[in-house]
Design a protein around this motif. Structure first.
Motif, PDB file in Angstrom:
ATOM      1  N   ARG A 210      14.653  -9.350  31.979  1.00 56.81           N
ATOM      2  CA  ARG A 210      15.816  -8.671  31.401  1.00 56.81           C
ATOM      3  C   ARG A 210      15.774  -8.792  29.880  1.00 56.81           C
ATOM      4  N   TYR A 211      16.116  -7.689  29.229  1.00 58.66           N
ATOM      5  CA  TYR A 211      16.120  -7.595  27.778  1.00 58.66           C
ATOM      6  C   TYR A 211      17.419  -6.937  27.340  1.00 58.66           C
ATOM      7  N   CYS A 212      17.694  -7.026  26.051  1.00 60.70           N
ATOM      8  CA  CYS A 212      18.822  -6.277  25.497  1.00 60.70           C
ATOM      9  C   CYS A 212      18.485  -5.846  24.075  1.00 60.70           C
ATOM     10  N   VAL A 213      19.144  -4.768  23.660  1.00 64.19           N
ATOM     11  CA  VAL A 213      19.051  -4.258  22.292  1.00 64.19           C
ATOM     12  C   VAL A 213      20.476  -3.974  21.826  1.00 64.19           C
ATOM     13  N   VAL A 214      20.682  -3.982  20.516  1.00 71.49           N
ATOM     14  CA  VAL A 214      21.987  -3.650  19.968  1.00 71.49           C
ATOM     15  C   VAL A 214      22.317  -2.206  20.354  1.00 71.49           C
ATOM     16  N   LEU A 215      23.498  -2.007  20.902  1.00 74.32           N
ATOM     17  CA  LEU A 215      23.893  -0.690  21.404  1.00 74.32           C
ATOM     18  C   LEU A 215      23.877   0.376  20.310  1.00 74.32           C
ATOM     19  N   ASP A 216      24.217  -0.003  19.079  1.00 78.80           N
ATOM     20  CA  ASP A 216      24.240   0.965  17.978  1.00 78.80           C
ATOM     21  C   ASP A 216      22.888   1.627  17.735  1.00 78.80           C
ATOM     22  N   SER A 217      21.802   0.982  18.178  1.00 75.00           N
ATOM     23  CA  SER A 217      20.468   1.541  17.951  1.00 75.00           C
ATOM     24  C   SER A 217      20.090   2.578  19.012  1.00 75.00           C
ATOM     25  N   VAL A 218      20.895   2.691  20.070  1.00 75.32           N
ATOM     26  CA  VAL A 218      20.575   3.571  21.200  1.00 75.32           C
ATOM     27  C   VAL A 218      21.253   4.932  21.017  1.00 75.32           C
ATOM     28  N   ALA A 219      20.455   6.007  21.104  1.00 77.54           N
ATOM     29  CA  ALA A 219      21.011   7.352  21.024  1.00 77.54           C
ATOM     30  C   ALA A 219      21.505   7.812  22.394  1.00 77.54           C
ATOM     31  N   GLU A 220      20.709   7.540  23.438  1.00 78.08           N
ATOM     32  CA  GLU A 220      21.049   8.013  24.773  1.00 78.08           C
ATOM     33  C   GLU A 220      20.141   7.341  25.798  1.00 78.08           C
ATOM     34  N   ILE A 221      20.587   7.322  27.047  1.00 77.72           N
ATOM     35  CA  ILE A 221      19.770   6.847  28.160  1.00 77.72           C
ATOM     36  C   ILE A 221      19.575   8.039  29.086  1.00 77.72           C
ATOM     37  N   ILE A 222      18.309   8.360  29.395  1.00 80.73           N
ATOM     38  CA  ILE A 222      18.024   9.529  30.217  1.00 80.73           C
ATOM     39  C   ILE A 222      17.023   9.179  31.315  1.00 80.73           C
ATOM     40  N   ASP A 223      16.936  10.060  32.306  1.00 79.25           N
ATOM     41  CA  ASP A 223      15.866   9.950  33.290  1.00 79.25           C
ATOM     42  C   ASP A 223      14.573  10.374  32.618  1.00 79.25           C
ATOM     43  N   ARG A 224      13.494   9.837  33.099  1.00 74.33           N
ATOM     44  CA  ARG A 224      12.190  10.167  32.532  1.00 74.33           C
ATOM     45  C   ARG A 224      11.926  11.667  32.625  1.00 74.33           C
ATOM     46  N   GLN A 225      11.375  12.205  31.572  1.00 78.35           N
ATOM     47  CA  GLN A 225      11.024  13.623  31.482  1.00 78.35           C
ATOM     48  C   GLN A 225       9.501  13.784  31.593  1.00 78.35           C
ATOM     49  N   LEU A 226       9.082  14.998  31.841  1.00 78.97           N
ATOM     50  CA  LEU A 226       7.661  15.316  31.840  1.00 78.97           C
ATOM     51  C   LEU A 226       7.098  14.996  30.454  1.00 78.97           C
ATOM     52  N   SER A 227       5.947  14.340  30.420  1.00 81.56           N
ATOM     53  CA  SER A 227       5.363  13.981  29.128  1.00 81.56           C
ATOM     54  C   SER A 227       3.922  14.445  29.058  1.00 81.56           C
ATOM     55  N   ARG A 228       3.421  14.530  27.853  1.00 77.77           N
ATOM     56  CA  ARG A 228       2.026  14.899  27.584  1.00 77.77           C
ATOM     57  C   ARG A 228       1.355  13.726  26.884  1.00 77.77           C
ATOM     58  N   SER A 229       0.123  13.445  27.282  1.00 72.90           N
ATOM     59  CA  SER A 229      -0.601  12.345  26.639  1.00 72.90           C
ATOM     60  C   SER A 229      -1.074  12.770  25.249  1.00 72.90           C
ATOM     61  N   LEU A 230      -1.356  11.775  24.431  1.00 73.52           N
ATOM     62  CA  LEU A 230      -1.833  12.006  23.070  1.00 73.52           C
ATOM     63  C   LEU A 230      -3.207  11.377  22.901  1.00 73.52           C
ATOM     64  N   PRO A 231      -4.166  12.119  22.368  1.00 69.54           N
ATOM     65  CA  PRO A 231      -5.467  11.498  22.104  1.00 69.54           C
ATOM     66  C   PRO A 231      -5.343  10.482  20.973  1.00 69.54           C
ATOM     67  N   ASP A 232      -6.108   9.412  21.083  1.00 68.41           N
ATOM     68  CA  ASP A 232      -6.171   8.381  20.042  1.00 68.41           C
ATOM     69  C   ASP A 232      -4.827   7.698  19.760  1.00 68.41           C
ATOM     70  N   ALA A 233      -3.921   7.698  20.745  1.00 66.95           N
ATOM     71  CA  ALA A 233      -2.623   7.028  20.567  1.00 66.95           C
ATOM     72  C   ALA A 233      -2.802   5.521  20.741  1.00 66.95           C
ATOM     73  N   PRO A 234      -1.930   4.724  20.123  1.00 62.29           N
ATOM     74  CA  PRO A 234      -1.978   3.274  20.348  1.00 62.29           C
ATOM     75  C   PRO A 234      -1.798   2.977  21.841  1.00 62.29           C
ATOM     76  N   PRO A 235      -2.267   1.830  22.317  1.00 65.43           N
ATOM     77  CA  PRO A 235      -2.215   1.518  23.755  1.00 65.43           C
ATOM     78  C   PRO A 235      -0.807   1.537  24.363  1.00 65.43           C
ATOM     79  N   HIS A 236       0.220   1.258  23.566  1.00 67.46           N
ATOM     80  CA  HIS A 236       1.578   1.230  24.105  1.00 67.46           C
ATOM     81  C   HIS A 236       2.243   2.609  24.145  1.00 67.46           C
ATOM     82  N   VAL A 237       1.588   3.642  23.611  1.00 64.53           N
ATOM     83  CA  VAL A 237       2.157   4.989  23.617  1.00 64.53           C
ATOM     84  C   VAL A 237       1.647   5.752  24.831  1.00 64.53           C
ATOM     85  N   VAL A 238       2.587   6.140  25.707  1.00 67.02           N
ATOM     86  CA  VAL A 238       2.259   6.889  26.919  1.00 67.02           C
ATOM     87  C   VAL A 238       1.982   8.353  26.587  1.00 67.02           C
ATOM     88  N   GLY A 239       2.731   8.887  25.641  1.00 61.83           N
ATOM     89  CA  GLY A 239       2.587  10.287  25.251  1.00 61.83           C
ATOM     90  C   GLY A 239       3.820  10.753  24.516  1.00 61.83           C
TER      91      GLY A 239
END
Length: 145
Positions: free
Chosen positions: A26-55
């Motif tokens: 379990r983690y937490c972040v300051v609420l003021d930093s959050v714009a919105e919480i959404i369900d995952r959307q369709l994403s596209r991968s990125l070439p040469d992205a850092p390992p933590h970037v899904v797309g």
């Protein structure tokens, strides 16, 4: 009271935080930093992205970097997580990014007396929060993806 790793940050009164899970943690972040919480959307991968970037995904017409939060926080990898916490740094249109999380738990008031300094010495971890039902790691979202 100074909070772990952020000696310039003093908490005198309760702060609202958003609790979420990544795997079994379990983690937490300051609420003021959050714009919105959404369900995952369709994403596209990125070439040469850092390992933590899904797309990238479209969020309200803005190309938004999608981050494997488990990998970013060093607790494994879960690029298939179903929820996204969207952060907007407010600087420029391209400073919107989403953290993949397993579940959004709750919004709660964080009492500064319940925060212990981070034992990790990690710039992203603000502290450990003691709650009635366990420990929560308080993290800062990065200022960029």
């Amino acid at each position: 009271m100074a909070v772990g790793g952020h000696s310039d940050t003093t908490l005198d009164e309760p702060t609202q935080v958003l609790e979420f899970t990544v795997g079994d943690e379990r983690y937490c972040v300051v609420l003021d930093s959050v714009a919105e919480i959404i369900d995952r959307q369709l994403s596209r991968s990125l070439p040469d992205a850092p390992p933590h970037v899904v797309g990238v995904m479209d969020y309200r017409g803005v190309t938004t970097t999608l981050v494997d939060t488990a990998r970013l926080l060093g607790v494994g990898s879960n690029p298939e997580a179903s929820r996204v916490i969207v952060f907007d740094t407010g600087k420029e249109e391209d400073d919107v990014y989403g953290w993949l999380v397993d579940e959004v738990y709750r919004v709660t008031d964080l009492d500064p007396r319940d925060v212990d300094d981070s034992p990790f010495g990690d710039e992203r971890t603000r502290g450990i929060v003691r709650t009635d039902d366990g420990l929560v790691v308080w993290v800062d979202p990065p200022t960029e993806s």
